[in-house]
Design a protein around this motif. Structure first.
Motif, PDB file in Angstrom:
ATOM      1  N   LYS A  65     -38.959  45.692 -63.249  1.00 33.51           N
ATOM      2  CA  LYS A  65     -38.166  44.818 -64.123  1.00 33.51           C
ATOM      3  C   LYS A  65     -38.841  44.701 -65.479  1.00 33.51           C
ATOM      4  O   LYS A  65     -40.072  44.710 -65.580  1.00 33.51           O
ATOM      5  CB  LYS A  65     -38.032  43.422 -63.510  1.00 33.51           C
ATOM      6  CG  LYS A  65     -37.280  43.405 -62.218  1.00 33.51           C
ATOM      7  CD  LYS A  65     -37.158  42.005 -61.689  1.00 33.51           C
ATOM      8  CE  LYS A  65     -36.404  42.040 -60.368  1.00 33.51           C
ATOM      9  NZ  LYS A  65     -36.250  40.721 -59.796  1.00 33.51           N
ATOM     10  N   LEU A  66     -38.025  44.577 -66.520  1.00 35.73           N
ATOM     11  CA  LEU A  66     -38.567  44.361 -67.855  1.00 35.73           C
ATOM     12  C   LEU A  66     -38.825  42.874 -68.043  1.00 35.73           C
ATOM     13  O   LEU A  66     -37.907  42.059 -67.971  1.00 35.73           O
ATOM     14  CB  LEU A  66     -37.603  44.875 -68.925  1.00 35.73           C
ATOM     15  CG  LEU A  66     -37.509  46.394 -69.002  1.00 35.73           C
ATOM     16  CD1 LEU A  66     -36.385  46.821 -69.938  1.00 35.73           C
ATOM     17  CD2 LEU A  66     -38.831  46.990 -69.467  1.00 35.73           C
ATOM     18  N   VAL A  67     -40.090  42.533 -68.285  1.00 35.11           N
ATOM     19  CA  VAL A  67     -40.521  41.146 -68.403  1.00 35.11           C
ATOM     20  C   VAL A  67     -40.958  40.889 -69.849  1.00 35.11           C
ATOM     21  O   VAL A  67     -41.800  41.617 -70.374  1.00 35.11           O
ATOM     22  CB  VAL A  67     -41.708  40.878 -67.447  1.00 35.11           C
ATOM     23  CG1 VAL A  67     -42.205  39.454 -67.584  1.00 35.11           C
ATOM     24  CG2 VAL A  67     -41.313  41.194 -66.015  1.00 35.11           C
ATOM     25  N   PRO A  68     -40.386  39.857 -70.508  1.00 37.28           N
ATOM     26  CA  PRO A  68     -40.803  39.550 -71.885  1.00 37.28           C
ATOM     27  C   PRO A  68     -42.278  39.144 -71.920  1.00 37.28           C
ATOM     28  O   PRO A  68     -42.726  38.336 -71.098  1.00 37.28           O
ATOM     29  CB  PRO A  68     -39.923  38.367 -72.289  1.00 37.28           C
ATOM     30  CG  PRO A  68     -38.850  38.281 -71.264  1.00 37.28           C
ATOM     31  CD  PRO A  68     -39.350  38.949 -70.034  1.00 37.28           C
ATOM     32  N   ILE A  69     -43.030  39.734 -72.859  1.00 37.98           N
ATOM     33  CA  ILE A  69     -44.445  39.390 -72.980  1.00 37.98           C
ATOM     34  C   ILE A  69     -44.823  38.926 -74.389  1.00 37.98           C
ATOM     35  O   ILE A  69     -45.908  38.375 -74.581  1.00 37.98           O
ATOM     36  CB  ILE A  69     -45.362  40.556 -72.560  1.00 37.98           C
ATOM     37  CG1 ILE A  69     -45.131  41.782 -73.441  1.00 37.98           C
ATOM     38  CG2 ILE A  69     -45.207  40.881 -71.090  1.00 37.98           C
ATOM     39  CD1 ILE A  69     -46.193  42.860 -73.281  1.00 37.98           C
ATOM     40  N   LYS A  70     -43.932  39.128 -75.370  1.00 34.09           N
ATOM     41  CA  LYS A  70     -44.292  38.762 -76.738  1.00 34.09           C
ATOM     42  C   LYS A  70     -43.035  38.593 -77.585  1.00 34.09           C
ATOM     43  O   LYS A  70     -42.099  39.375 -77.488  1.00 34.09           O
ATOM     44  CB  LYS A  70     -45.169  39.860 -77.347  1.00 34.09           C
ATOM     45  CG  LYS A  70     -45.653  39.594 -78.742  1.00 34.09           C
ATOM     46  CD  LYS A  70     -46.544  40.741 -79.189  1.00 34.09           C
ATOM     47  CE  LYS A  70     -47.280  40.390 -80.441  1.00 34.09           C
ATOM     48  NZ  LYS A  70     -48.286  41.391 -80.779  1.00 34.09           N
ATOM     49  N   TYR A  71     -43.024  37.555 -78.429  1.00 31.68           N
ATOM     50  CA  TYR A  71     -41.975  37.377 -79.420  1.00 31.68           C
ATOM     51  C   TYR A  71     -42.533  37.834 -80.758  1.00 31.68           C
ATOM     52  O   TYR A  71     -43.636  37.440 -81.140  1.00 31.68           O
ATOM     53  CB  TYR A  71     -41.544  35.906 -79.486  1.00 31.68           C
ATOM     54  CG  TYR A  71     -40.492  35.640 -80.518  1.00 31.68           C
ATOM     55  CD1 TYR A  71     -39.173  36.032 -80.309  1.00 31.68           C
ATOM     56  CD2 TYR A  71     -40.802  35.016 -81.699  1.00 31.68           C
ATOM     57  CE1 TYR A  71     -38.197  35.810 -81.265  1.00 31.68           C
ATOM     58  CE2 TYR A  71     -39.839  34.779 -82.665  1.00 31.68           C
ATOM     59  CZ  TYR A  71     -38.539  35.181 -82.438  1.00 31.68           C
ATOM     60  OH  TYR A  71     -37.582  34.961 -83.391  1.00 31.68           O
ATOM     61  N   VAL A  72     -41.800  38.665 -81.470  1.00 29.24           N
ATOM     62  CA  VAL A  72     -42.270  39.244 -82.724  1.00 29.24           C
ATOM     63  C   VAL A  72     -41.781  38.387 -83.887  1.00 29.24           C
ATOM     64  O   VAL A  72     -40.580  38.236 -84.102  1.00 29.24           O
ATOM     65  CB  VAL A  72     -41.777  40.704 -82.869  1.00 29.24           C
ATOM     66  CG1 VAL A  72     -42.250  41.295 -84.179  1.00 29.24           C
ATOM     67  CG2 VAL A  72     -42.255  41.534 -81.692  1.00 29.24           C
ATOM     68  N   THR A  73     -42.713  37.826 -84.626  1.00 32.39           N
ATOM     69  CA  THR A  73     -42.391  36.953 -85.752  1.00 32.39           C
ATOM     70  C   THR A  73     -42.091  37.783 -87.003  1.00 32.39           C
ATOM     71  O   THR A  73     -42.360  38.986 -87.048  1.00 32.39           O
ATOM     72  CB  THR A  73     -43.568  36.016 -86.060  1.00 32.39           C
ATOM     73  OG1 THR A  73     -44.684  36.813 -86.480  1.00 32.39           O
ATOM     74  CG2 THR A  73     -43.945  35.178 -84.835  1.00 32.39           C
ATOM     75  N   ASP A  74     -41.575  37.128 -88.025  1.00 31.72           N
ATOM     76  CA  ASP A  74     -41.299  37.822 -89.277  1.00 31.72           C
ATOM     77  C   ASP A  74     -42.577  38.373 -89.893  1.00 31.72           C
ATOM     78  O   ASP A  74     -42.564  39.438 -90.510  1.00 31.72           O
ATOM     79  CB  ASP A  74     -40.624  36.880 -90.276  1.00 31.72           C
ATOM     80  CG  ASP A  74     -39.151  36.674 -89.942  1.00 31.72           C
ATOM     81  OD1 ASP A  74     -38.603  37.453 -89.164  1.00 31.72           O
ATOM     82  OD2 ASP A  74     -38.574  35.701 -90.453  1.00 31.72           O
ATOM     83  N   ASP A  75     -43.699  37.679 -89.717  1.00 30.94           N
ATOM     84  CA  ASP A  75     -44.974  38.176 -90.248  1.00 30.94           C
ATOM     85  C   ASP A  75     -45.334  39.517 -89.619  1.00 30.94           C
ATOM     86  O   ASP A  75     -45.752  40.437 -90.312  1.00 30.94           O
ATOM     87  CB  ASP A  75     -46.098  37.178 -89.993  1.00 30.94           C
ATOM     88  CG  ASP A  75     -45.990  35.940 -90.868  1.00 30.94           C
ATOM     89  OD1 ASP A  75     -45.259  35.994 -91.871  1.00 30.94           O
ATOM     90  OD2 ASP A  75     -46.613  34.932 -90.534  1.00 30.94           O
TER      91      ASP A  75
END
Length: 79
Positions: A65-75
């Protein structure tokens, strides 16, 4: 990618490998480098990561399963 419910649709993605690192590089996450909806990366230790450019989320394939590990910020995206 095949979806029997949408036989005429096509999904385009950027598939690439990293010979020595195990995660997306900062350059991989930059908005100016994105030409597709998502980027798939695999590495020498058989890990698979997906960067969903629209959702700004990095996912790792874990137990099938694909598990979210990081949210990518605008920076990180360079915006």
């Amino acid at each position: 990618m095949s979806d029997p419910s949408a036989p005429d649709s096509r999904i385009y993605a950027d598939y690439h490998s990293h010979p020595s690192i195990t995660r997306f590089s900062p350059e991989d996450l930059q908005a100016r480098r994105q030409r597709f909806y998502f980027r798939v990366m695999f590495n020498p230790i058989c890990e698979v990561y997906v960067y969903d450019f629209q959702a700004r989320t990095v996912l790792q394939l874990t137990d099938g399963k694909l598990v979210p590990i990081k949210y990518v910020t605008d920076d990180l995206r360079g915006e």
